[in-house]
Design a protein around this motif. Structure first.
Motif, PDB file in Angstrom:
ATOM      1  N   PRO A   7      72.858  66.637  88.587  1.00 45.74           N
ATOM      2  CA  PRO A   7      72.849  65.471  87.690  1.00 45.74           C
ATOM      3  C   PRO A   7      71.917  65.721  86.505  1.00 45.74           C
ATOM      4  N   GLU A  39      79.602  61.599  91.209  1.00 43.82           N
ATOM      5  CA  GLU A  39      80.731  62.377  90.692  1.00 43.82           C
ATOM      6  C   GLU A  39      80.334  63.831  90.432  1.00 43.82           C
ATOM      7  N   TRP A  42      69.810  60.976  83.660  1.00 42.48           N
ATOM      8  CA  TRP A  42      70.523  60.126  84.606  1.00 42.48           C
ATOM      9  C   TRP A  42      69.611  59.766  85.777  1.00 42.48           C
ATOM     10  N   SER A  88      82.013  60.300  84.157  1.00 38.12           N
ATOM     11  CA  SER A  88      80.581  60.165  84.458  1.00 38.12           C
ATOM     12  C   SER A  88      79.795  59.780  83.204  1.00 38.12           C
ATOM     13  N   GLN A 141      80.311  56.133  82.649  1.00 38.80           N
ATOM     14  CA  GLN A 141      79.546  55.374  83.642  1.00 38.80           C
ATOM     15  C   GLN A 141      78.087  55.247  83.208  1.00 38.80           C
ATOM     16  N   ALA A 168      78.085  57.856  88.559  1.00 37.21           N
ATOM     17  CA  ALA A 168      78.028  59.048  87.710  1.00 37.21           C
ATOM     18  C   ALA A 168      77.395  60.215  88.454  1.00 37.21           C
TER      19      ALA A 168
END
Length: 435
Positions: A202, A194, A206, A165, A168, A191
């Motif tokens: 997250p 995942e 991100w 991740s 990514q 990402a």
């Protein structure tokens, strides 16, 4: 020291590769042996000779002791005989140069040095992998995003493993900076998927990158969904306000009001402009009393200055909510700050609505004297009705006669004129009968 930070920066990909720049003595020997062993397992790499190793170790020691100039001089001595070095020795020489240049904040020369590392054919795969990945990051640091993508794709092809991740996200960041938004979005979503599949949250940056991609791709509904996630996971005042703005953009005003109201109750709305926006939302959704109370609290807390335009908004909100008694003091305050009779005319109407006939007359006359009233015909209508309720029939008829000259007030003025005349006649007859 900065070289020590670089060791962590370089060793992101392969746990089997350890940057020798930070090592000394026995550790240095162990690393060189481990690298040679790793090299034999993947590609035939020539061994490092003792004299080259000794000079690199000496440069290492000088760097550890903080004598960078001497360290560079030792490396330069080795470079003077570069034609006599094998590919592995050359790679390690340039590797040291890269570390040293980065430690001196010379990123451009660090990139040149690390490019020389991967230019060598017979070197350990782990060294090539970690150097390519580092080159991608350094090129990104230099804002050379196309070059960064070249290094990343070379690294990915050589690595042959599924991206983590974190990796990514690096791809997504570089693609975004290179304005390749669909590719950036694809990587950042992989990402996020995942980590969410594992039940984890997250990272905030991100989601911010995902939001930026959707924004650039002009997909406001998707931007809104990301904002909902940011509010749910990170609960920051700015995200609440931004979510409200996105609901407005996609036409979901009911949700916009709910979010903004929740943000106000949570104490997230502090700026005057945001408070005014919420008051306007209340008015738009036909809840004027909440708008008036919101402004009242904002004035008391000093979050909004009681300027004429905001006093006017509050007064109109109270009037729309049928709270004329509460509108009156606001209109009085607004009148004192105004240079025309507009607020006096509104004050006259509120006095009329609350059966304060003489005060309505006083305010209407003040409005006529000060002028600048948008609907002057209404002022004469209020004046006529107030006089009528005090049985001042002549003054009432005179006011309605004035109102007849204003098209928007003429119909009502005509009806009132007839009504007053009938009432005046009736009162005369009643008086005569009593006599």
């Amino acid at each position: 020291m900065k070289i020590r930070k670089l060791a962590q920066f370089i060793c992101l990909v392969s746990a089997s590769y350890i940057a020798p720049t930070l090592l000394s003595g026995g550790q240095f020997n162990q690393v060189m042996a481990a690298q040679e062993a790793g090299a034999k397992a993947s590609v035939k790499v020539p061994a490092m000779r003792n004299r080259v190793y000794a000079q690199l170790a000496r440069a290492q020691k000088l760097a550890d002791e903080g004598d960078k100039i001497a360290g560079f001089e030792v490396l330069d001595e080795v470079k003077d005989r570069i034609d006599s070095l094998n590919s592995y020795e050359k790679a390690m020489l340039w590797n040291f140069y890269g570390f040293m240049y980065y430690g001196n904040d010379d990123v451009a020369m660090a990139i040149d040095s690390f490019e020389n590392v991967v230019a060598q054919e017979a070197i350990p795969a782990s060294l090539r992998l970690s150097t390519l990945y580092s080159l991608a990051q350094l090129a990104m640091q230099q804002q050379d995003y196309k070059k960064s993508l070249v290094f990343l794709n070379q690294w990915r092809e050589l690595n042959g493993k599924a991206l983590t991740s974190t990796q990514q996200v690096l791809f997504a960041q570089v693609y975004y900076q290179d304005k390749q938004y669909p590719q950036a979005l694809s990587h950042i979503e992989l990402a996020i998927d995942e980590v969410t599949a594992k039940g984890d949250i997250p990272k905030e940056n991100w989601l911010i990158l995902q939001r930026a991609c959707f924004y650039e791709l002009k997909q406001p509904e998707q931007v809104t969904k990301v904002m909902e996630a940011l509010v749910r996971y990170y609960d920051k005042p700015a995200y609440w306000l931004q979510l409200g703005g996105m609901y407005a953009e996609i036409g979901q005003e009911d949700k916009q009001l709910a979010v903004m109201e929740a943000a106000w109750q949570a104490g997230y709305i502090e700026k005057s402009s945001d408070i005014i926006s919420l008051a306007q939302l209340y008015l738009y959704h036909n809840v004027p009393f909440k708008a008036a109370i919101l402004l009242e609290e904002a004035f008391e807390q000093g979050k909004v200055a009681p300027e004429t335009k905001y006093l006017s908004m509050q007064a109109q909100a109270f009037i729309a909510a049928k709270e004329d008694d509460r509108a009156i003091p606001v209109l009085i305050a607004a009148s004192k700050t105004s240079d025309n009779g507009e607020f006096d005319s509104q004050l006259a109407q509120s006095y009329l609505n609350t059966d304060k006939w003489q005060l309505a007359i006083n305010s209407a006359e003040t409005a006529l004297k000060r002028g600048g009233v948008e609907r002057m015909g209404n002022v004469y209508l209020v004046l006529g009705m107030a006089h009528f309720n005090l049985k001042n029939f002549e003054e009432s008829l005179s006011a309605f006669e004035q109102a007849l000259s204003f098209p928007k007030a003429s119909k009502m003025a005509s009806q009132w004129t007839k009504y007053v005349e009938r009432e005046k006649t009736y009162q005369l007859q009643l008086a005569m009968t009593r006599k």
